[in-house]
Design a protein around this motif. Structure first.
Motif, mmCIF file in Angstrom:
data_model
loop_
_atom_site.group_PDB
_atom_site.id
_atom_site.type_symbol
_atom_site.label_atom_id
_atom_site.label_comp_id
_atom_site.label_asym_id
_atom_site.label_seq_id
_atom_site.Cartn_x
_atom_site.Cartn_y
_atom_site.Cartn_z
ATOM 1 N N UNK A 31 -1.377 13.837 10.486
ATOM 2 C CA UNK A 31 -1.223 12.426 10.848
ATOM 3 C C UNK A 31 -2.458 11.795 11.461
ATOM 4 N N UNK A 32 -3.539 12.561 11.611
ATOM 5 C CA UNK A 32 -4.687 12.027 12.354
ATOM 6 C C UNK A 32 -5.423 10.915 11.596
ATOM 7 N N UNK A 33 -5.215 10.850 10.287
ATOM 8 C CA UNK A 33 -5.780 9.734 9.528
ATOM 9 C C UNK A 33 -4.688 8.736 9.155
ATOM 10 N N UNK A 34 -3.559 9.241 8.674
ATOM 11 C CA UNK A 34 -2.498 8.344 8.199
ATOM 12 C C UNK A 34 -1.893 7.508 9.327
ATOM 13 N N UNK A 37 -4.197 4.804 10.209
ATOM 14 C CA UNK A 37 -4.178 3.745 9.196
ATOM 15 C C UNK A 37 -2.913 2.891 9.268
ATOM 16 N N UNK A 38 -1.818 3.503 9.654
ATOM 17 C CA UNK A 38 -0.584 2.716 9.814
ATOM 18 C C UNK A 38 -0.728 1.757 10.987
ATOM 19 N N UNK A 39 -1.373 2.216 12.055
ATOM 20 C CA UNK A 39 -1.603 1.316 13.197
ATOM 21 C C UNK A 39 -2.535 0.175 12.819
ATOM 22 N N UNK A 40 -3.538 0.499 11.993
ATOM 23 C CA UNK A 40 -4.530 -0.521 11.627
ATOM 24 C C UNK A 40 -4.009 -1.475 10.556
ATOM 25 N N UNK A 118 -14.587 5.879 6.327
ATOM 26 C CA UNK A 118 -14.644 5.238 7.635
ATOM 27 C C UNK A 118 -15.376 3.893 7.557
ATOM 28 N N UNK A 119 -15.623 3.375 6.367
ATOM 29 C CA UNK A 119 -16.255 2.050 6.217
ATOM 30 C C UNK A 119 -15.568 1.075 7.186
ATOM 31 N N UNK A 120 -16.358 0.408 8.018
ATOM 32 C CA UNK A 120 -15.745 -0.404 9.079
ATOM 33 C C UNK A 120 -15.004 -1.618 8.518
ATOM 34 N N UNK A 121 -15.384 -2.069 7.328
ATOM 35 C CA UNK A 121 -14.676 -3.208 6.726
ATOM 36 C C UNK A 121 -13.351 -2.748 6.115
ATOM 37 N N UNK A 122 -13.352 -1.534 5.581
ATOM 38 C CA UNK A 122 -12.098 -0.967 5.075
ATOM 39 C C UNK A 122 -11.077 -0.886 6.209
ATOM 40 N N UNK A 123 -11.559 -0.583 7.416
ATOM 41 C CA UNK A 123 -10.652 -0.398 8.546
ATOM 42 C C UNK A 123 -10.269 -1.707 9.234
ATOM 43 N N UNK B 42 -6.279 4.540 21.605
ATOM 44 C CA UNK B 42 -5.107 4.579 20.721
ATOM 45 C C UNK B 42 -5.476 4.929 19.269
ATOM 46 N N UNK B 43 -6.701 5.406 19.009
ATOM 47 C CA UNK B 43 -7.128 5.737 17.639
ATOM 48 C C UNK B 43 -7.821 7.092 17.524
ATOM 49 N N UNK B 44 -7.587 7.986 18.470
ATOM 50 C CA UNK B 44 -8.144 9.335 18.324
ATOM 51 C C UNK B 44 -9.597 9.468 18.721
ATOM 52 N N UNK B 45 -10.167 8.455 19.342
ATOM 53 C CA UNK B 45 -11.608 8.472 19.563
ATOM 54 C C UNK B 45 -12.050 8.795 20.983
#
Ligand code: FAD
Ligand code: SF4
Ligand code: FES
Ligand code: FES
Lengths: 331, 180
Positions: A31-34, A37-40, A118-123, B42-45
């Motif tokens: 879950x460390x990526x998914x 991404x759900x939060x974002x 990790x592209x900042x615009x993607x995020x 809140x993002x693992x950082x």
């Protein structure tokens, strides 16, 4: 975050069937990526099928001396595995160079392969991004692109794949085992990832609902040395600007065989076949290492924001090869 | 979607009903009033939310509570063996002034506790030497270091940021406990 259902997978077949049948469903690893991404707001699955309790958490020795790594083996356990550490130093090193101790304790093999750029615009959902929202444009082209691609990019997307592990697996000729509704298939890592082209929304050639069950590593050639070198903006807990993984077999002052992959340069781990070709039979030494790096990097198409990656990648590869060729006992 | 679960938090069984979207961090802080783990990014950082989940250090902000029904959660507040006593790491952080504002401290202490267990179980870090045979298939791999040097501590603790920059004293505190 939109509401979603949660279901622990009871077996691999039903996990595949459930996710395949439901377009909004996703597998959940560490879950460390998914979850991020759900939060974002980048991902909004309506069902999470948790695969971490499936019996896919073993590292097994194969009859030919290779290893089979289960999809849910945690990155920290894999990096510490004595067989992996002695037979595939490049992979143990790459894993330990990624993320942090806490993250590696949660992150799984499959999740690491499938982590997204990790592209900042993607995020940032307020900016245009063809990967997140096809057809909306690419804010990184002409924007802040220090971390972006210099090889294999397209006019639609210049993102890089962020995984360290995948770069080492690429140099180690790993094969991903995938289970779908039609059964199992084996995908060499070189065919697993794709370049962005005009469909940057797809990072890999996996279909929706296909479950990664394991990654197999063939044995490295006899007498091979291997390693990983990562260059980043701070000494630890940072993504790569550039990285290199290499497997080197030498023979009386010459290179017999080299396998090389770059990270941080492209939309996928970049297997440097031109560099490998240039090294075959070459006299070990600085000149050969630099010529090999140039043989690959001359295809680079850097942007003003990331032109430094070309000399950085050249230096990283040369330093790694020097270490593998000449330093008897590396750390 | 709601889900019912039980967590064992700092030795005490706690049952609650959560929305599936609830992270372990929010379940602890907002639902169970266990405010020892902190929300930094809140993002693992940043590592401020570090807890021990079934004995391993993890980031509670990226973990869904619903996925851990029945788990044991230890926060910095529950590390000490008995009420009124301090865990050796807590004592050492006090003795060495290992904090300034204290916001990152529970995460640092949980992370250090998990990290020392990892090291004694032989888990390597990026700076751990492979004793011999590096890259060769007969290679023997050294077990974890007995007492950790500063390089090891820094590398293994790099997931915990401290905005006050108390790093020098944090390393000193952990070094002392690791040598015990
Ligand atoms: C602050 C921070 C720093 C980081 N630094 C680094 C770094 O330096 N280097 C690096 O390499 N990584 C880094 N990472 C990324 C980290 O390695 C990944 O988040 C992690 O590996 C993802 O694994 P996971 O199991 O948590 O995946 P999840 O988040 O659970 O899943 C990721 C994706 O994989 C899919 N998935 C999971 N399991 C399967 C399966 N079995 N079959 C099919 N699909 C599946 C999910 O549906 C999802 O799409 C960092 C992360 C953070 C938050
Ligand atoms: S580089 Fe790719 S991921 Fe980044 S903004 Fe452009 S399209 Fe999106
Ligand atoms: S709050 Fe979890 S890592 Fe920052
Ligand atoms: S003591 Fe203030 S953030 Fe670390």
């Amino acid at each position: 975050m939109i509401p979603f259902d949660y279901a622990p997978a009871s077996d691999t077949d039903s996990a595949v069937a459930t996710v395949t049948a439901r377009p909004g469903a996703a597998f959940l690893g560490g879950g460390t990526n998914l979850v991020d991404h759900m939060k974002l707001g980048i991902a909004s699955p309506d069902l999470l099928v948790d695969v971490t309790r499936l019996p896919l958490d073993a590292v097994e020795e194969l009859p030919d001396g290779g290893l089979r790594i289960g999809a849910t083996v945690r990155n920290s356990d894999l990096a510490a595995n004595p067989l992996l550490r002695s037979r595939y130093p490049l992979l143990s090193h790459a894993l330990l160079a990624g993320a942090s101790g806490q993250l590696r304790n949660a992150a799984t093999t499959a999740g690491n392969l499938l982590q997204r750029t990790r592209c900042s615009y993607f995020q940032d959902v307020t900016t245009p991004c063809n990967k997140r929202e096809p057809g909306s444009g690419c804010a990184a082209i002409g924007g802040w692109n220090r971390y972006h691609a210099v090889l294999g990019a397209s006019e639609h997307c210049i993102a890089v794949h962020p995984s360290d592990m995948a770069v080492a697996m690429s140099a180690a000729d790993a094969v991903v085992t995938v289970l779908g509704e039609e059964g199992e298939r084996r995908v060499p890592l070189g065919e697993f990832y794709r370049l962005p082209g005009d469909t940057p929304q797809y990072d890999t050639n996996l279909a929706h609902g296909e479950l990664i069950t394991s990654v197999e590593l063939p044995p490295l050639p006899a007498g091979a040395r291997s390693g990983y070198r990562k260059v980043r903006d701070r000494a630890s807990f940072a993504f790569a600007l550039v990285s290199a993984a290499a497997v080197l077999v030498t023979d009386g002052g010459h290179v017999r065989e080299a396998r090389i992959a770059f990270g941080g340069l492209a939309h996928k781990p970049w297997r440097a076949t031109h560099a490998e070709e240039a090294l075959r039979g070459a006299v070990l030494g600085e000149e050969a290492f630099r010529l090999a790096a140039d043989a690959e990097l001359r295809y680079g198409q850097p942007l003003p924001g990331n032109a430094f990656k070309i000399p950085m990648a050249r230096n990283a590869l040369a330093a790694l090869l020097r270490e593998l060729a000449f330093v008897e006992e590396r750390r | 979607m709601e889900s019912h679960l039980t967590l064992r938090v700092d030795g005490e069984a706690r049952s609650l009903t959560v929305d599936t979207r609830t992270t372990l961090l929010d379940a602890l802080r907002d639902r169970l009033s266990v405010t020892s783990p902190k929300k930094g990014c809140d993002h693992g950082q940043c590592g401020a939310c570090t807890v021990l989940l079934d004995g391993r250090r993890v980031l509670s902000c990226l973990i869904l509570a619903v996925a851990h029904d029945g788990a044991q959660v230890t926060t910095a507040a529950g590390l000490a063996p008995e009420d009124g006593e301090l865990h050796p790491l807590q004592r050492a952080f006090l003795d060495h002034d290992g904090f300034q504002c204290g916001y990152c401290t529970p995460g640092q202490i949980c992370s250090a506790a998990g990290m020392l267990d990892e090291a004694s179980a032989g888990h390597p870090s990026l700076v751990t030497p492979v004793a011999d045979g590096d890259g060769r298939s007969d290679g023997h791999v050294r077990r974890g270091p007995a007492a950790l040097g500063d390089d090891e501590i820094r590398e293994r603790m790099s997931g915990n940021l401290c905005r006050c920059g108390a790093y020098v004293n944090i390393v000193a505190a952990i070094r002392e406990v690791s040598a015990q």
